[in-house]
Design a protein around this motif. Structure first.
Motif, PDB file in Angstrom:
ATOM      1  N   SER A 131     -12.393  -8.083  12.996  1.00 12.41           N
ATOM      2  CA  SER A 131     -12.064  -6.977  13.899  1.00 12.41           C
ATOM      3  C   SER A 131     -12.514  -7.237  15.329  1.00 12.41           C
ATOM      4  O   SER A 131     -11.996  -6.620  16.264  1.00 12.41           O
ATOM      5  CB  SER A 131     -12.675  -5.669  13.381  1.00 12.41           C
ATOM      6  OG  SER A 131     -14.086  -5.789  13.336  1.00 12.41           O
ATOM      7  N   HIS A 132     -13.476  -8.138  15.526  1.00 14.41           N
ATOM      8  CA  HIS A 132     -13.940  -8.464  16.872  1.00 14.41           C
ATOM      9  C   HIS A 132     -13.573  -9.889  17.282  1.00 14.41           C
ATOM     10  O   HIS A 132     -14.039 -10.375  18.317  1.00 14.41           O
ATOM     11  CB  HIS A 132     -15.459  -8.271  16.969  1.00 14.41           C
ATOM     12  CG  HIS A 132     -15.899  -6.856  16.770  1.00 14.41           C
ATOM     13  ND1 HIS A 132     -16.337  -6.361  15.558  1.00 14.41           N
ATOM     14  CD2 HIS A 132     -15.949  -5.814  17.639  1.00 14.41           C
ATOM     15  CE1 HIS A 132     -16.643  -5.088  15.679  1.00 14.41           C
ATOM     16  NE2 HIS A 132     -16.426  -4.718  16.929  1.00 14.41           N
TER      17      HIS A 132
ATOM     18  N   ASP B 199     -15.905 -11.880  11.102  1.00 15.23           N
ATOM     19  CA  ASP B 199     -15.911 -10.555  11.749  1.00 15.23           C
ATOM     20  C   ASP B 199     -14.555 -10.376  12.427  1.00 15.23           C
ATOM     21  O   ASP B 199     -14.462 -10.311  13.664  1.00 15.23           O
ATOM     22  CB  ASP B 199     -17.051 -10.461  12.759  1.00 15.23           C
ATOM     23  CG  ASP B 199     -17.195  -9.068  13.345  1.00 15.23           C
ATOM     24  OD1 ASP B 199     -16.583  -8.126  12.782  1.00 15.23           O
ATOM     25  OD2 ASP B 199     -17.898  -8.921  14.367  1.00 15.23           O
TER      26      ASP B 199
ATOM     27  N   ASN C 271     -11.529 -11.677   2.530  1.00 10.20           N
ATOM     28  CA  ASN C 271     -12.484 -10.732   1.957  1.00 10.20           C
ATOM     29  C   ASN C 271     -13.358 -11.310   0.850  1.00 10.20           C
ATOM     30  O   ASN C 271     -13.482 -10.742  -0.243  1.00 10.20           O
ATOM     31  CB  ASN C 271     -11.768  -9.465   1.478  1.00 10.20           C
ATOM     32  CG  ASN C 271     -11.190  -8.671   2.622  1.00 10.20           C
ATOM     33  OD1 ASN C 271     -11.185  -9.123   3.761  1.00 10.20           O
ATOM     34  ND2 ASN C 271     -10.684  -7.481   2.334  1.00 10.20           N
TER      35      ASN C 271
ATOM     36  N   HIS D 253      -2.675  -1.002   6.017  1.00  3.74           N
ATOM     37  CA  HIS D 253      -2.998  -2.325   5.471  1.00  3.74           C
ATOM     38  C   HIS D 253      -4.447  -2.336   4.986  1.00  3.74           C
ATOM     39  O   HIS D 253      -5.333  -1.789   5.631  1.00  3.74           O
ATOM     40  CB  HIS D 253      -2.806  -3.386   6.562  1.00  3.74           C
ATOM     41  CG  HIS D 253      -2.876  -4.796   6.067  1.00  3.74           C
ATOM     42  ND1 HIS D 253      -4.063  -5.402   5.697  1.00  3.74           N
ATOM     43  CD2 HIS D 253      -1.909  -5.727   5.880  1.00  3.74           C
ATOM     44  CE1 HIS D 253      -3.826  -6.646   5.321  1.00  3.74           C
ATOM     45  NE2 HIS D 253      -2.526  -6.872   5.417  1.00  3.74           N
ATOM     46  N   PRO D 254      -4.717  -2.960   3.820  1.00  5.57           N
ATOM     47  CA  PRO D 254      -6.111  -3.074   3.357  1.00  5.57           C
ATOM     48  C   PRO D 254      -6.984  -3.727   4.419  1.00  5.57           C
ATOM     49  O   PRO D 254      -6.517  -4.540   5.220  1.00  5.57           O
ATOM     50  CB  PRO D 254      -5.996  -3.968   2.115  1.00  5.57           C
ATOM     51  CG  PRO D 254      -4.590  -3.779   1.635  1.00  5.57           C
ATOM     52  CD  PRO D 254      -3.764  -3.568   2.879  1.00  5.57           C
ATOM     53  N   SER D 255      -8.260  -3.386   4.407  1.00  2.00           N
ATOM     54  CA  SER D 255      -9.169  -3.901   5.431  1.00  2.00           C
ATOM     55  C   SER D 255      -9.272  -5.418   5.361  1.00  2.00           C
ATOM     56  O   SER D 255      -9.139  -6.022   4.291  1.00  2.00           O
ATOM     57  CB  SER D 255     -10.560  -3.293   5.259  1.00  2.00           C
ATOM     58  OG  SER D 255     -11.121  -3.718   4.021  1.00  2.00           O
ATOM     59  N   LEU D 256      -9.477  -6.041   6.514  1.00  4.18           N
ATOM     60  CA  LEU D 256      -9.692  -7.483   6.593  1.00  4.18           C
ATOM     61  C   LEU D 256     -11.124  -7.677   7.066  1.00  4.18           C
ATOM     62  O   LEU D 256     -11.434  -7.503   8.240  1.00  4.18           O
ATOM     63  CB  LEU D 256      -8.699  -8.127   7.562  1.00  4.18           C
ATOM     64  CG  LEU D 256      -8.807  -9.645   7.713  1.00  4.18           C
ATOM     65  CD1 LEU D 256      -8.519 -10.345   6.391  1.00  4.18           C
ATOM     66  CD2 LEU D 256      -7.837 -10.151   8.789  1.00  4.18           C
ATOM     67  N   ASP D 257     -12.011  -8.023   6.119  1.00  4.57           N
ATOM     68  CA  ASP D 257     -13.435  -8.122   6.424  1.00  4.57           C
ATOM     69  C   ASP D 257     -13.877  -9.557   6.689  1.00  4.57           C
ATOM     70  O   ASP D 257     -14.920  -9.777   7.313  1.00  4.57           O
ATOM     71  CB  ASP D 257     -14.258  -7.545   5.265  1.00  4.57           C
ATOM     72  CG  ASP D 257     -13.830  -6.121   4.938  1.00  4.57           C
ATOM     73  OD1 ASP D 257     -13.632  -5.330   5.882  1.00  4.57           O
ATOM     74  OD2 ASP D 257     -13.673  -5.802   3.742  1.00  4.57           O
TER      75      ASP D 257
ATOM     76  N   LEU E 220      -3.731  -5.154  12.408  1.00  5.17           N
ATOM     77  CA  LEU E 220      -3.160  -4.885  11.095  1.00  5.17           C
ATOM     78  C   LEU E 220      -2.235  -3.677  11.173  1.00  5.17           C
ATOM     79  O   LEU E 220      -2.504  -2.729  11.914  1.00  5.17           O
ATOM     80  CB  LEU E 220      -4.275  -4.604  10.080  1.00  5.17           C
ATOM     81  CG  LEU E 220      -5.296  -5.721   9.840  1.00  5.17           C
ATOM     82  CD1 LEU E 220      -6.411  -5.222   8.933  1.00  5.17           C
ATOM     83  CD2 LEU E 220      -4.608  -6.938   9.235  1.00  5.17           C
TER      84      LEU E 220
ATOM     85  N   TRP F 253       0.799  -1.220   0.000  1.00  5.98           N
ATOM     86  CA  TRP F 253       0.000   0.000   0.000  1.00  5.98           C
ATOM     87  C   TRP F 253       0.837   1.278   0.000  1.00  5.98           C
ATOM     88  O   TRP F 253       0.296   2.372  -0.054  1.00  5.98           O
ATOM     89  CB  TRP F 253      -0.955   0.003   1.192  1.00  5.98           C
ATOM     90  CG  TRP F 253      -0.274  -0.137   2.526  1.00  5.98           C
ATOM     91  CD1 TRP F 253       0.189   0.871   3.331  1.00  5.98           C
ATOM     92  CD2 TRP F 253       0.037  -1.357   3.207  1.00  5.98           C
ATOM     93  NE1 TRP F 253       0.764   0.364   4.466  1.00  5.98           N
ATOM     94  CE2 TRP F 253       0.679  -1.013   4.425  1.00  5.98           C
ATOM     95  CE3 TRP F 253      -0.167  -2.704   2.923  1.00  5.98           C
ATOM     96  CZ2 TRP F 253       1.117  -1.968   5.335  1.00  5.98           C
ATOM     97  CZ3 TRP F 253       0.267  -3.648   3.832  1.00  5.98           C
ATOM     98  CH2 TRP F 253       0.902  -3.287   5.018  1.00  5.98           C
TER      99      TRP F 253
ATOM    100  N   ARG G  39      -7.573 -12.333  16.646  1.00  6.37           N
ATOM    101  CA  ARG G  39      -6.970 -11.400  15.699  1.00  6.37           C
ATOM    102  C   ARG G  39      -5.634 -10.888  16.234  1.00  6.37           C
ATOM    103  O   ARG G  39      -5.390 -10.872  17.437  1.00  6.37           O
ATOM    104  CB  ARG G  39      -7.897 -10.221  15.427  1.00  6.37           C
ATOM    105  CG  ARG G  39      -8.031  -9.271  16.615  1.00  6.37           C
ATOM    106  CD  ARG G  39      -9.108  -8.233  16.372  1.00  6.37           C
ATOM    107  NE  ARG G  39      -9.157  -7.236  17.434  1.00  6.37           N
ATOM    108  CZ  ARG G  39      -9.716  -7.410  18.620  1.00  6.37           C
ATOM    109  NH1 ARG G  39     -10.280  -8.562  18.908  1.00  6.37           N
ATOM    110  NH2 ARG G  39      -9.718  -6.436  19.516  1.00  6.37           N
TER     111      ARG G  39
END
Length: 274
Positions: A124-125, A122, A161, A136-140, A132, A83, A129
């Motif tokens: 992020s919760h 999910d 993703n 860094h690109p989002s990790l969905d 990041l 990135w 985890r």
């Protein structure tokens, strides 16, 4: 037992097309067996898996171990998600030879620790985890699939993703491609072991040819197949004269100590020095 995120959203129900998976396996086999290009085989397999699962990015890696026995991951194919200039430079310098990841306090680290699939829709919760780095690109959504040959844990596939998330059903559907990745890792290990063995033989041959001591190499039946210059100088026999003969038939006579001969023969039979 495989672990998934209990709060995961309902994943997209579409499964990979079996015909498309067979076509992918065929391309991998062509890249490896016909073109002898392991890197291309891994990269092509990752590209196909990403396409079949509609994932944004991912990796295929081999599980190795530190001297302390700690598992870590070395990638053989990984999506370029750099990135900024620094991460682009890091990718360009390290991706071709394989990136190494040691942190086990991450979603993929949990796969390495447990040897089981990890589904996290999910991230992020998710308590597993690892966070990041900035930018860094989002990790969905994340799916980690262990690669096993028999009971041996040899590698893993990481995917990220997919719209709607992942499921354990998808892990089962991808099994043919996961097994293909395992075969690639195994083939690569055999290839490297063969190369290391050949390098060792070359080094030993160089030492044997340069030493002033007498060196003789025999086949499994004890017939001479090679001698160095030191052997020819000390014994007076050339390679042509001893080739195919038993060394003892030329180097032993009526005055040879039979006890010494017995000790040497026993040591050779037991494959030890004397």
């Amino acid at each position: 037992m495989a672990e998934s995120d209990p709060g995961a959203a309902s994943p997209v129900g579409l499964m990979p097309n079996p015909s498309a998976m067979l076509a992918s396996i065929g391309r991998v086999q062509t890249a490896y067996f016909v073109e002898a290009d392991t890197a291309k085989a891994f990269e092509g397999l990752l590209s196909d898996i990403l396409s079949l699962t509609m994932s944004a990015y991912g990796f295929i890696g081999e599980v190795l171990h530190t001297s302390e026995g700690q598992p870590y991951l070395k990638t053989h194919a990984i999506t370029n998600i750099a990135w900024d200039a620094a991460t682009r430079r890091f990718y360009d310098e390290n991706a071709p030879k394989g990136m190494e990841f040691f942190n086990l306090k991450t979603l993929f680290g949990h796969v390495l620790s447990s040897g089981e699939p990890v589904v996290a829709n999910d991230p992020s919760h998710d308590p597993r985890r690892g966070g990041l780095p900035p930018g860094h690109p989002s990790l969905d959504a994340f799916l980690g699939i262990p690669i096993k040959i028999g009971r041996e844990f040899v590698g893993m596939i990481g995917l990220a993703n997919r719209h709607g998330g992942y499921s354990l059903g998808l892990v089962e559907a991808l099994d043919p491609l996961v097994r293909t990745a395992g075969n690639l890792i195994l083939a690569r290990r055999v290839q490297h072991a063969k190369r290391d063995s050949e390098d060792l033989v070359k080094r030993l041959s160089l030492v044997a040819s340069k030493t002033t001591n007498a060196v003789i190499i025999t086949d499994a039946e004890g017939r001479a197949v090679w001698v160095n210059a030191g052997f020819e100088r000390i014994t007076g026999y050339s390679l042509a004269e001893i080739l195919g003969c038993s060394p003892g038939s030329l180097l032993q006579g009526p005055d040879t100590d039979p006890e010494s001969v017995a000790v040497i023969r026993q040591a050779v039979a037991e494959q030890r020095s004397c």
